[in-house]
Design a protein around this motif. Structure first.
Motif, PDB file in Angstrom:
ATOM      1  N   GLN A  44       0.819  -1.207   0.000  1.00 46.65           N
ATOM      2  CA  GLN A  44       0.000   0.000   0.000  1.00 46.65           C
ATOM      3  C   GLN A  44       0.856   1.262   0.000  1.00 46.65           C
ATOM      4  O   GLN A  44       0.511   2.261  -0.641  1.00 46.65           O
ATOM      5  N   ARG A  45       1.981   1.202   0.717  1.00 46.98           N
ATOM      6  CA  ARG A  45       2.859   2.383   0.742  1.00 46.98           C
ATOM      7  C   ARG A  45       3.447   2.655  -0.639  1.00 46.98           C
ATOM      8  O   ARG A  45       3.555   3.808  -1.069  1.00 46.98           O
ATOM      9  N   LEU A  46       3.777   1.604  -1.377  1.00 47.84           N
ATOM     10  CA  LEU A  46       4.311   1.766  -2.735  1.00 47.84           C
ATOM     11  C   LEU A  46       3.231   2.298  -3.673  1.00 47.84           C
ATOM     12  O   LEU A  46       3.500   3.169  -4.522  1.00 47.84           O
ATOM     13  N   GLU A  47       2.021   1.789  -3.513  1.00 48.74           N
ATOM     14  CA  GLU A  47       0.907   2.257  -4.344  1.00 48.74           C
ATOM     15  C   GLU A  47       0.638   3.745  -4.109  1.00 48.74           C
ATOM     16  O   GLU A  47       0.384   4.500  -5.052  1.00 48.74           O
ATOM     17  N   GLU A  48       0.725   4.156  -2.851  1.00 44.88           N
ATOM     18  CA  GLU A  48       0.502   5.569  -2.530  1.00 44.88           C
ATOM     19  C   GLU A  48       1.563   6.470  -3.156  1.00 44.88           C
ATOM     20  O   GLU A  48       1.299   7.630  -3.486  1.00 44.88           O
ATOM     21  N   SER A  49       2.755   5.940  -3.343  1.00 41.91           N
ATOM     22  CA  SER A  49       3.840   6.732  -3.918  1.00 41.91           C
ATOM     23  C   SER A  49       3.793   6.776  -5.438  1.00 41.91           C
ATOM     24  O   SER A  49       4.216   7.764  -6.054  1.00 41.91           O
ATOM     25  N   LEU A  50       3.271   5.711  -6.072  1.00 45.16           N
ATOM     26  CA  LEU A  50       3.321   5.603  -7.522  1.00 45.16           C
ATOM     27  C   LEU A  50       2.037   6.044  -8.219  1.00 45.16           C
ATOM     28  O   LEU A  50       2.077   6.529  -9.351  1.00 45.16           O
ATOM     29  N   ASP A  61      -1.579   8.141  -8.891  1.00 45.98           N
ATOM     30  CA  ASP A  61      -2.162   9.463  -8.615  1.00 45.98           C
ATOM     31  C   ASP A  61      -3.382   9.297  -7.718  1.00 45.98           C
ATOM     32  O   ASP A  61      -3.841   8.177  -7.452  1.00 45.98           O
ATOM     33  N   LYS A  62      -3.925  10.398  -7.283  1.00 46.28           N
ATOM     34  CA  LYS A  62      -5.003  10.379  -6.297  1.00 46.28           C
ATOM     35  C   LYS A  62      -6.235   9.640  -6.790  1.00 46.28           C
ATOM     36  O   LYS A  62      -6.831   8.831  -6.067  1.00 46.28           O
ATOM     37  N   LEU A  90      -5.543   5.835  -7.152  1.00 44.75           N
ATOM     38  CA  LEU A  90      -5.450   5.212  -5.827  1.00 44.75           C
ATOM     39  C   LEU A  90      -6.826   5.053  -5.196  1.00 44.75           C
ATOM     40  O   LEU A  90      -7.145   4.011  -4.613  1.00 44.75           O
TER      41      LEU A  90
END
Length: 343
Positions: free
Chosen positions: A57-63, A65-66, A69
């Motif tokens: 989830q942390r990687l998804e939040e970084s890669l 867009d809003k 996500l």
């Protein structure tokens, strides 16, 4: 200069006073703790699935867009809701209990391992699995014998046991590893060293040179076969070697009983192999890191990491901070210079 001298004297007196106060406080704590029951440890349990999920989830939040996500999270929530609705009584996922063993020369980690195994065996069934992440280059025979016996309890209970080795499982470490129904090794982990070694220095001639007598008195012909200070005999050496050979035979038989597929006489030479070669010798079953294996298991099972943490008293914490390093060095070198036998 006179000011500096006065300041240095004042500083020295202050430090002395602080040290004296600390010593008094430790002494008082020791007196208060004397006779009391030693503080017990605590079993710590963490769900590893949450750890892996958090990484993703942390990687998804970084890669992402809003909007992407948000759409992803909505889809995940919808899938979870549909799964729960379609299964009023969801099938229970298998459980994987993950343990760690970082072995020193005395196999000190056995103290926590025995409690972790006792705890998991109250719930674990043959449908579950125990994974031990093992790191050890071996050590004292009796210490690693006890550690191995703890792992044997898992096999006796009918619970599948998998051993993961990322760096080293040699000598007593491999004695523990062979108990696993499945041994997984990193490609360049070190394995093997199925042998026994003992080193005994002798300074008897040095003592004689300086006219120092050293007497060794025993009751029992083989109570002391070789000594550090006394004069060793050929008969004593033969008996000592005989004891080593017996221990080696027991070691080989133990390994062969758990891994009958091994050509035990070929690999029980004290040699070591890297994982990529050890798999050809059948010392391991699969080449893979523990991270790869556990992350794959997390997709279909519930992973629980168990760690038994000992609570230490004030005087124990102070003592460990003051003498821990010195004690480890003393045990390591004195143990290797005396008649302790090592896997």
């Amino acid at each position: 200069m006179e000011f500096l001298a006065d300041y240095a004297g004042f500083l020295a007196r202050t430090v002395t006073l602080v040290v004296a106060i600390v010593v008094v406080l430790v002494f008082i704590a020791a007196l208060r703790g004397k006779g009391r029951r030693k503080p017990s440890g605590q079993l710590q349990v963490s769900r590893m699935n949450d750890f892996y999920k958090g990484l993703r989830q942390r990687l998804e939040e970084s890669l992402l867009d809003k909007d992407a996500l948000k759409s992803l999270r909505k889809g995940e929530a919808k899938s979870e809701k549909a799964e729960k609705k379609g299964k009023k009584i969801p099938d229970a996922k298998p459980r994987v209990f993950v343990l760690d063993f970082d072995g020193d020369i005395k196999a000190s980690a056995t103290a926590g391992l025995r409690n972790e195994i006792t705890a998991l065996l109250t719930l674990a069934t043959p449908k579950d699995e125990v994974v031990l992440r093992l790191e050890s280059g071996g050590g004292m025979v009796h210490s690693y014998g006890l550690a191995s016996s703890q792992l044997a309890r898992i096999r006796q209970a009918g619970v599948p046991l998998t051993i993961c080795i990322d760096k080293v499982a040699a000598s007593g470490g491999y004695m523990m590893a062979c108990i696993g129904e499945k041994i997984i090794s990193a490609p360049f982990a070190i394995l093997g060293s199925i042998g026994v070694v003992a080193q005994v220095p002798n300074v008897n001639r040095l003592l004689k040179k300086h006219d120092v007598d050293f007497e060794v008195l025993t009751a029992g012909e083989y109570k002391r076969t070789l000594t550090v200070f006394g004069e060793n005999t050929e008969k004593g050496r033969e008996k000592f070697q005989q004891d080593l050979d017996i221990t080696h035979t027991l070691f080989k038989n133990f390994v062969a009983s758990y891994r009958p597929q091994l050509a035990i006489d070929e690999i029980a030479t004290g040699e070591v192999w890297l994982g990529v070669a050890a798999i050809d010798k059948k010392l391991v079953d699969q080449l893979m890191t523990s991270d790869e294996y556990l992350s794959e298991r997390a997709k279909t099972a519930e992973l629980y990491h168990l760690h038994y943490a000992e609570r230490k008293s004030l005087q124990e914490r102070v003592g460990l901070a003051a003498s821990g390093s010195v004690d480890q060095l003393a045990v390591k070198w004195w143990g290797r210079l005396t008649q302790q036998r090592f896997w």
